[in-house]
Design an enzyme around this catalytic site. Structure first.
Site, PDB file in Angstrom:
ATOM      1  N   CYS A 119       0.813  -1.219   0.000  1.00  0.00           N
ATOM      2  CA  CYS A 119       0.000   0.000   0.000  1.00  0.00           C
ATOM      3  C   CYS A 119       0.850   1.275   0.000  1.00  0.00           C
ATOM      4  CB  CYS A 119      -0.947   0.008   1.190  1.00  0.00           C
ATOM      5  SG  CYS A 119      -1.962  -1.462   1.256  1.00  0.00           S
ATOM      6  N   HIS A 254      -3.185   7.168   2.839  1.00  0.00           N
ATOM      7  CA  HIS A 254      -3.613   5.853   2.361  1.00  0.00           C
ATOM      8  C   HIS A 254      -5.000   5.551   2.922  1.00  0.00           C
ATOM      9  CE1 HIS A 254      -3.911   1.759   1.354  1.00  0.00           C
ATOM     10  NE2 HIS A 254      -3.619   1.278   2.547  1.00  0.00           N
ATOM     11  N   ASN A 284     -10.064  -0.279   0.539  1.00  0.00           N
ATOM     12  CA  ASN A 284      -8.607  -0.178   0.475  1.00  0.00           C
ATOM     13  C   ASN A 284      -8.132  -0.713  -0.879  1.00  0.00           C
ATOM     14  OD1 ASN A 284      -5.857  -0.495   0.710  1.00  0.00           O
ATOM     15  ND2 ASN A 284      -5.918  -1.399   2.749  1.00  0.00           N
TER      16      ASN A 284
HETATM   17  N1  ACO Z   1     -18.165  -8.585  10.115  1.00  0.00           N
HETATM   18  C1  ACO Z   1     -18.591  -8.867  11.366  1.00  0.00           C
HETATM   19  N2  ACO Z   1     -17.771  -9.235  12.353  1.00  0.00           N
HETATM   20  C2  ACO Z   1     -16.454  -9.280  12.067  1.00  0.00           C
HETATM   21  C3  ACO Z   1     -15.942  -9.006  10.804  1.00  0.00           C
HETATM   22  C4  ACO Z   1     -16.866  -8.647   9.805  1.00  0.00           C
HETATM   23  N3  ACO Z   1     -16.482  -8.347   8.541  1.00  0.00           N
HETATM   24  N4  ACO Z   1     -14.603  -9.124  10.828  1.00  0.00           N
HETATM   25  C5  ACO Z   1     -14.277  -9.485  12.085  1.00  0.00           C
HETATM   26  N5  ACO Z   1     -15.394  -9.588  12.833  1.00  0.00           N
HETATM   27  C6  ACO Z   1     -15.513  -9.945  14.233  1.00  0.00           C
HETATM   28  C7  ACO Z   1     -14.300 -10.700  14.730  1.00  0.00           C
HETATM   29  O1  ACO Z   1     -14.424 -12.081  14.457  1.00  0.00           O
HETATM   30  C8  ACO Z   1     -14.379 -10.414  16.223  1.00  0.00           C
HETATM   31  O2  ACO Z   1     -15.320 -11.262  16.794  1.00  0.00           O
HETATM   32  P1  ACO Z   1     -15.019 -11.963  18.220  1.00  0.00           P
HETATM   33  O3  ACO Z   1     -14.861 -10.820  19.188  1.00  0.00           O
HETATM   34  O4  ACO Z   1     -16.218 -12.809  18.451  1.00  0.00           O
HETATM   35  O5  ACO Z   1     -13.736 -12.726  18.015  1.00  0.00           O
HETATM   36  C9  ACO Z   1     -14.943  -9.001  16.290  1.00  0.00           C
HETATM   37  O6  ACO Z   1     -15.560  -8.759  15.006  1.00  0.00           O
HETATM   38  C10 ACO Z   1     -13.882  -7.945  16.525  1.00  0.00           C
HETATM   39  O7  ACO Z   1     -12.831  -8.169  15.612  1.00  0.00           O
HETATM   40  P2  ACO Z   1     -11.542  -7.317  15.670  1.00  0.00           P
HETATM   41  O8  ACO Z   1     -10.542  -7.859  14.693  1.00  0.00           O
HETATM   42  O9  ACO Z   1     -11.119  -7.151  17.085  1.00  0.00           O
HETATM   43  O10 ACO Z   1     -12.088  -5.925  15.130  1.00  0.00           O
HETATM   44  P3  ACO Z   1     -11.350  -4.551  15.071  1.00  0.00           P
HETATM   45  O11 ACO Z   1     -12.114  -3.554  15.824  1.00  0.00           O
HETATM   46  O12 ACO Z   1      -9.870  -4.678  15.340  1.00  0.00           O
HETATM   47  O13 ACO Z   1     -11.513  -4.189  13.521  1.00  0.00           O
HETATM   48  C11 ACO Z   1     -10.258  -4.170  11.493  1.00  0.00           C
HETATM   49  C12 ACO Z   1     -10.944  -5.032  12.542  1.00  0.00           C
HETATM   50  C13 ACO Z   1     -11.323  -3.318  10.823  1.00  0.00           C
HETATM   51  C14 ACO Z   1      -9.628  -5.092  10.456  1.00  0.00           C
HETATM   52  C15 ACO Z   1      -9.220  -3.293  12.182  1.00  0.00           C
HETATM   53  O14 ACO Z   1      -8.402  -4.056  13.026  1.00  0.00           O
HETATM   54  C16 ACO Z   1      -8.363  -2.575  11.179  1.00  0.00           C
HETATM   55  O15 ACO Z   1      -8.817  -1.755  10.439  1.00  0.00           O
HETATM   56  N6  ACO Z   1      -7.051  -2.870  11.189  1.00  0.00           N
HETATM   57  C17 ACO Z   1      -6.145  -2.282  10.251  1.00  0.00           C
HETATM   58  C18 ACO Z   1      -6.358  -2.991   9.001  1.00  0.00           C
HETATM   59  C19 ACO Z   1      -5.679  -2.308   7.892  1.00  0.00           C
HETATM   60  O16 ACO Z   1      -5.708  -1.125   7.749  1.00  0.00           O
HETATM   61  N7  ACO Z   1      -5.052  -3.113   7.113  1.00  0.00           N
HETATM   62  C20 ACO Z   1      -4.318  -2.636   6.076  1.00  0.00           C
HETATM   63  C21 ACO Z   1      -4.641  -3.507   4.995  1.00  0.00           C
HETATM   64  S1  ACO Z   1      -3.458  -3.634   3.786  1.00  0.00           S
HETATM   65  C22 ACO Z   1      -2.699  -2.230   3.687  1.00  0.00           C
HETATM   66  O17 ACO Z   1      -3.238  -1.199   3.744  1.00  0.00           O
HETATM   67  C23 ACO Z   1      -1.298  -2.370   3.502  1.00  0.00           C
END
Ligand code: ACO
Length: 327
Positions: A119, A254, A284
């Site tokens: 990214c 980003h 993204n």
């Molecule tokens: N729909 C519903 N529930 C979901 C989903 C979904 N799509 N995805 C995960 N959950 C659930 C999980 O299973 C978890 O359930 P549990 O508590 O029963 O285990 C709960 O939701 C919470 O999950 P978390 O992973 O703790 O959620 P979080 O608040 O951390 O959000 C997210 C997840 C959105 C991915 C966040 O961590 C994030 O944005 N991280 C950064 C990701 C990012 O920017 N990546 C970059 C990608 S690549 C790049 O840019 C280089």
């Protein structure tokens, strides 16, 4: 760091291209156990564009390239350096840049290569092109961030499939009109963090035979890194030049997650509207996200001549980087 340059280099034009097919959060809720409410609250994403049959990273890149050339009012034949930033190339080889070169009809004297910083790829490409143009070795560069992220997604994994989209953005770089130009860039990569965000399979490594060819991510760790790294990059670009975040007219970050963008705004003590955001409509798009946002910002009249614009990104690697540009 600021480059002691012989030639001032500016962004002369921008362009973007996305697939027509819109996939909403409700559409994804029919595929996996998720909801519009969960996705929007956690990420700010409402919908994304996904490539249709026949659409490739190259075809998306080509659309963005043509739009950027038109905006720069430059013939394709003026380009002597072409860089495509992508982590979803059409093929392991040849480079996507060579496929784009052929489609654009660029001459055999054009230097063409791909660059993979995930990214952060577009910022890495901008830094690379700036250095090569400022040295006088090349005159006009076309840099493209293009991704078909849908090809790298496990569509049964709700933790990743809701986050990504397909698209491309491009910029033409060349001799700067007086008063404008790239001011400074900063790139980095954190050793020992490759397991936080990766596609384990599909490469040549004998260590993971049959490993999955889709994105795996430790979301919470990546989130924390993203906020810390992007805050640091912004300060490292501004402070040595005696500038404060408040001197920046627009930050084009980003587009991974609106919560990450708002967290950086808080760290830098800037209002949210000082950050351009279109993650709600595209998700993204990895290396395409900054040039796609930059092009939309330009077309929306958000980039004014003489403004200081800050581009900042993070990505798999983990990599991070930024660029300060006088528009
Ligand atoms: N729909 C519903 N529930 C979901 C989903 C979904 N799509 N995805 C995960 N959950 C659930 C999980 O299973 C978890 O359930 P549990 O508590 O029963 O285990 C709960 O939701 C919470 O999950 P978390 O992973 O703790 O959620 P979080 O608040 O951390 O959000 C997210 C997840 C959105 C991915 C966040 O961590 C994030 O944005 N991280 C950064 C990701 C990012 O920017 N990546 C970059 C990608 S690549 C790049 O840019 C280089």
């Amino acid at each position: 760091m600021p480059l002691s340059q012989t030639h001032a280099i500016a962004i002369l034009g921008t362009g973007s291209h996305v697939p027509e097919r819109i996939v909403t959060n409700d559409d994804l809720a029919k595929l996996v156990n998720t909801s519009d409410e969960w996705i929007h609250t956690r990420t700010g994403i409402r919908e994304r564009r996904l490539a249709g049959p026949g659409e490739t990273t190259t075809s998306l890149a080509l659309g963005a390239a043509r739009a950027a050339l038109a905006d720069a009012q430059l013939e394709a034949s003026a380009i002597d350096l072409l860089i495509v930033a992508t982590c979803t190339p059409d093929l392991p080889m040849p480079a996507t840049a060579c496929l784009v070169q052929t489609a654009l009809g660029l001459p055999a004297t054009t230097a063409c290569f791909d660059l993979n910083a995930a990214c952060t790829g577009f910022v890495y490409a901008l830094d690379t092109a700036w250095a090569l143009l400022a040295s006088g070795r090349y005159r006009h560069a076309l840099i493209i961030g293009a991704e078909k992220m849908s090809s790298a997604i496990d569509w049964s994994d709700r933790t990743t499939c809701v986050l990504f989209g397909d698209g491309a953005g491009a910029a033409v770089l060349g001799p700067a009109p007086s008063g404008s130009g790239i001011v400074a860039t900063k790139l980095g990569a954190i050793p020992g963090t490759s397991d936080l965000l990766l596609i384990p399979g599909g490469g040549s490594s004998p260590l993971a035979p049959g490993a999955p060819r889709h994105i795996q991510m430790k979301g919470k760790e990546v989130f924390k890194f993203a906020v810390r790294a992007m805050d640091e990059v912004c300060r490292d670009l501004l402070t040595p030049l005696g500038l404060a975040p408040q001197d920046v007219a627009l930050v084009v970050p980003h587009q991974a997650n609106l919560r990450i963008i708002h967290a950086i705004a808080e760290y830098l003590e800037l209002p949210h509207d000082r950050f351009f955001a279109n993650v709600d409509r595209y998700g993204n798009t990895s290396a395409a996200s900054i040039p796609l946002a930059l092009d939309e910002a330009r077309r929306a009249g958000r980039l004014k001549r003489g403004d200081l614009i800050l581009l900042v990104a993070f990505g798999a690697g983990l990599t991070c980087g930024g660029a300060l540009v006088r528009w």
